[in-house]
Structures are given as C-alpha cells and as structure tokens.
Design a protein around this motif. Sequence first.
Motif, short mmCIF file in Angstrom:
data_model
loop_
_atom_site.label_atom_id
_atom_site.label_comp_id
_atom_site.label_asym_id
_atom_site.label_seq_id
_atom_site.Cartn_x
_atom_site.Cartn_y
_atom_site.Cartn_z
N TRP A 193 0.93 -1.33 0.25
CA TRP A 193 -0.01 -0.22 0.22
C TRP A 193 0.77 1.21 -0.01
N VAL A 194 1.86 1.17 0.75
CA VAL A 194 3.04 2.15 0.64
C VAL A 194 3.35 2.43 -0.76
N ILE A 195 3.98 1.46 -1.44
CA ILE A 195 4.30 1.61 -2.75
C ILE A 195 3.26 2.07 -4.00
N ALA A 196 1.94 1.72 -3.43
CA ALA A 196 0.70 2.07 -4.41
C ALA A 196 0.58 3.37 -4.36
N PHE A 197 0.53 4.09 -3.15
CA PHE A 197 0.21 5.21 -2.65
C PHE A 197 1.18 6.12 -3.20
N VAL A 198 2.58 5.72 -3.05
CA VAL A 198 3.72 6.63 -3.52
C VAL A 198 3.69 6.65 -5.07
N VAL A 199 3.78 5.76 -5.72
CA VAL A 199 3.74 5.84 -7.11
C VAL A 199 2.66 6.79 -7.80
N GLY A 200 1.38 6.60 -7.09
CA GLY A 200 0.48 7.27 -7.28
C GLY A 200 0.53 8.80 -7.34
N VAL A 201 0.92 9.13 -5.98
CA VAL A 201 1.44 10.72 -5.83
C VAL A 201 2.45 11.34 -6.72
N ILE A 202 3.45 10.51 -7.13
CA ILE A 202 4.46 10.93 -7.94
C ILE A 202 3.92 11.24 -9.33
N GLY A 203 3.20 10.29 -9.67
CA GLY A 203 2.27 10.38 -10.98
C GLY A 203 1.46 11.58 -10.97
N GLY A 204 0.87 11.89 -9.82
CA GLY A 204 -0.07 13.09 -9.59
C GLY A 204 0.71 14.35 -9.88
N ILE A 205 1.77 14.55 -9.37
CA ILE A 205 2.64 15.55 -9.26
C ILE A 205 3.04 15.90 -10.91
N LEU A 206 3.50 14.92 -11.51
CA LEU A 206 3.92 14.94 -12.87
C LEU A 206 2.97 15.38 -13.85
N LEU A 207 1.77 14.49 -13.73
CA LEU A 207 0.51 14.99 -14.77
C LEU A 207 0.06 16.24 -14.27
N GLY A 208 0.08 16.72 -13.01
CA GLY A 208 -0.52 18.17 -12.85
C GLY A 208 0.53 19.12 -13.25
N ALA A 209 1.72 18.86 -13.50
CA ALA A 209 2.43 19.78 -14.27
C ALA A 209 2.09 20.10 -15.71
N ILE A 210 1.71 18.90 -16.13
CA ILE A 210 1.46 18.84 -17.64
C ILE A 210 0.01 19.45 -17.93
N SER A 211 -1.15 19.01 -17.09
CA SER A 211 -2.50 19.18 -17.63
C SER A 211 -3.15 20.21 -16.35
N GLY A 212 -2.71 20.36 -15.20
CA GLY A 212 -2.95 20.98 -14.25
C GLY A 212 -3.94 20.05 -13.37
N VAL A 213 -4.30 20.40 -12.11
CA VAL A 213 -4.88 19.51 -10.97
C VAL A 213 -6.33 20.00 -10.83
N MET A 214 -7.23 19.17 -11.00
CA MET A 214 -8.60 19.33 -10.40
C MET A 214 -9.20 17.72 -10.10
N THR A 215 -10.18 17.77 -9.32
CA THR A 215 -10.83 16.55 -9.04
C THR A 215 -10.91 15.47 -10.14
N PRO A 216 -11.22 15.82 -11.22
CA PRO A 216 -11.31 14.87 -12.27
C PRO A 216 -10.04 14.15 -12.55
N LEU A 217 -9.14 14.63 -11.97
CA LEU A 217 -7.61 13.99 -12.28
C LEU A 217 -7.81 12.41 -11.83
N ALA A 218 -8.77 12.19 -10.79
CA ALA A 218 -8.70 10.86 -10.31
C ALA A 218 -9.15 9.87 -11.46
N GLU A 219 -9.69 10.50 -12.28
CA GLU A 219 -10.19 9.60 -13.76
C GLU A 219 -9.04 8.99 -14.22
#
Length: 295
Positions: A193-219
């Motif tokens: 669960w630690v690994i799953a959470f960590v790789v998820g948030v790293i992906g979130g930072i990287l995708l947020g830099a590309i497309s911005g962040v909002m709740t639909p990013l969960a999709e």
Amino acid sequence: MTFFLQLVVTGFALGMIYALVAIGFVIIFKNSNAFNIAQGHFVMLGGYLGYTFLVILGMPLWASIFFTMAIAALGGIIIERIALRPLIGQPIISVIMMTIALSSIIEGIVTLVWGGEYKTYHGVLPTLTIKVGEISIPSEPSIGLFVSAVSVTILLLFYHYTKMGLAMRATADDLHVVQSMGIRATTVYALSWVIAFVVGVIGGILLGAISGVMTPLAEIGLKALTVALLGGLNSIGGAIPAGIIIGVLENVSAGYFDPLLPRGGLASVFPFIVMLIVLIFKPHGLFGLKKIERI
C-alpha cells in the motif's frame, strides 16, 4: 512525418507516467487479488500536494517529491493498518468496497482543503527539453519521462533484487508457504500500500505539471487500470510497455482523429476502447498469466 513522430515521443513520455501509476494497481492486485479503486485518487491527491509544495511553499521539485512521498508513505501505512488489515480473510468484495470508501474520503479531503478547484503549476518546474532533430519533448513531459523512468527502474530493482521484494513476490505466489517461513504477511501488505500510494502521488505531481490539477484527475486511475489490464494484472514489467502503448495511441488519436470529429474527445475514450478489445480477445493481458491459483 515529423508531426507523427512528435505525437509518438510525447505519447511515450505520457505513457511512462501511466505505467508508473499502473504499477500501483498491479502490486495491490498481486498481493490482495483486489482492485484498488482509490489509485486514481492517490494521483489526484499527489497533484494537489505538488501544487502546495511547489507553488504555495515554493519548494524545488526534488523536495516537493520527497515530502509528497513521505506523506504518501505515512498514508499507505495508516490505510493498511486501519482500513485494510481488519479485512484480511474477508471476501475480496469487502476490500474493493473499502477502496471505494477510501476514494470518497480522499476526494472529500481534497475538497475540504483545496476546494476541489483547478490548480496549475506550469512553468514552476525546471526546464528540461529533449530534442532530437526536429522532434522535441516539452519541458513538463520531459521531466515526467525522466522521473517516471527513474522511479520505475528503482521499483523493479527493489522488487527483483531485495529480500523484501522477494517476500512480496513469494506472498503473491503462495501466502501460506510464506507464513510458514516466518515472513509477516502484514508487513508485505503494508509495504504494498505504501508503494501504491507513493507511485500514485508521484504520477499526480507529474500529470499536474502537464495538465493542471482538479478532482477529475482521479479519473486517471481508470486509464491506469486499462494499462494494468493490457500489460497483465499480475505483471509489473508488463505495465511498462502497456503504458507506452496506451500513451502513444492516445496521443496519436488526439492528433489525427479528434480534429475529424465535431467535438473531438476520441483520445479520452480511446484507452477504454483498447481495454474492451483486450478483455474480449486476451483477458489475461499481453504479459499476464492465464490463471492465478491460490492454495
């Protein structure tokens, strides 16, 4: 031809981020045989944490990733200990329902803290442009490609060449044998669960830099699930080529097919078309086992 190659290389960079997020899906599935519906919400939370550290606190990228990973690691331990461990031995559907509840809780936290508003940090990341001839990858996708490649490499080395990685693989193969050898399965589950959470948030930072962040990013979690299905739900390595395939196909469809449609949008559904085709003709994925049997 240059336009096509440009779409392919940027899709390659995007696909590596998808692969990183999908590995979180695969690890949870291998160790619990359940889908983690909250994986996409880990990504969304990572994007908002990235915005907080990079923009509000003005931290450099490496420090933002480090503190985001620390928060994710703590969150993974708490989730496993409080929410998932009591469900060991219970039906798989109970675990899946718990991950659905976790996704709602995370979305509620994001709405409470950040208002669920659109946030962006374009131009905050360091400049890193990859250029070969007339083909170039913009700065944000270049950083995404670099960070994802490094993260995936470290994860694969950990999984295949460390004792804890061996324990994780053994737990996925045969839980009872592992317990008879004195390996604590709860430690393996917590680490998963630690690994799953960590790789998820790293992906979130990287995708947020590309497309911005909002709740639909969960999709993005659904796209990551598509990648996991294509590569094989029990194949961590399979997520890498699968992510690249989905990223490239999505980008190419956005460049060539969306302009032909009155309102576009084919790129957003293309990964799910791929998922349907895979489920029909090759349900175990490109690199997955045809059957997983637990004793």
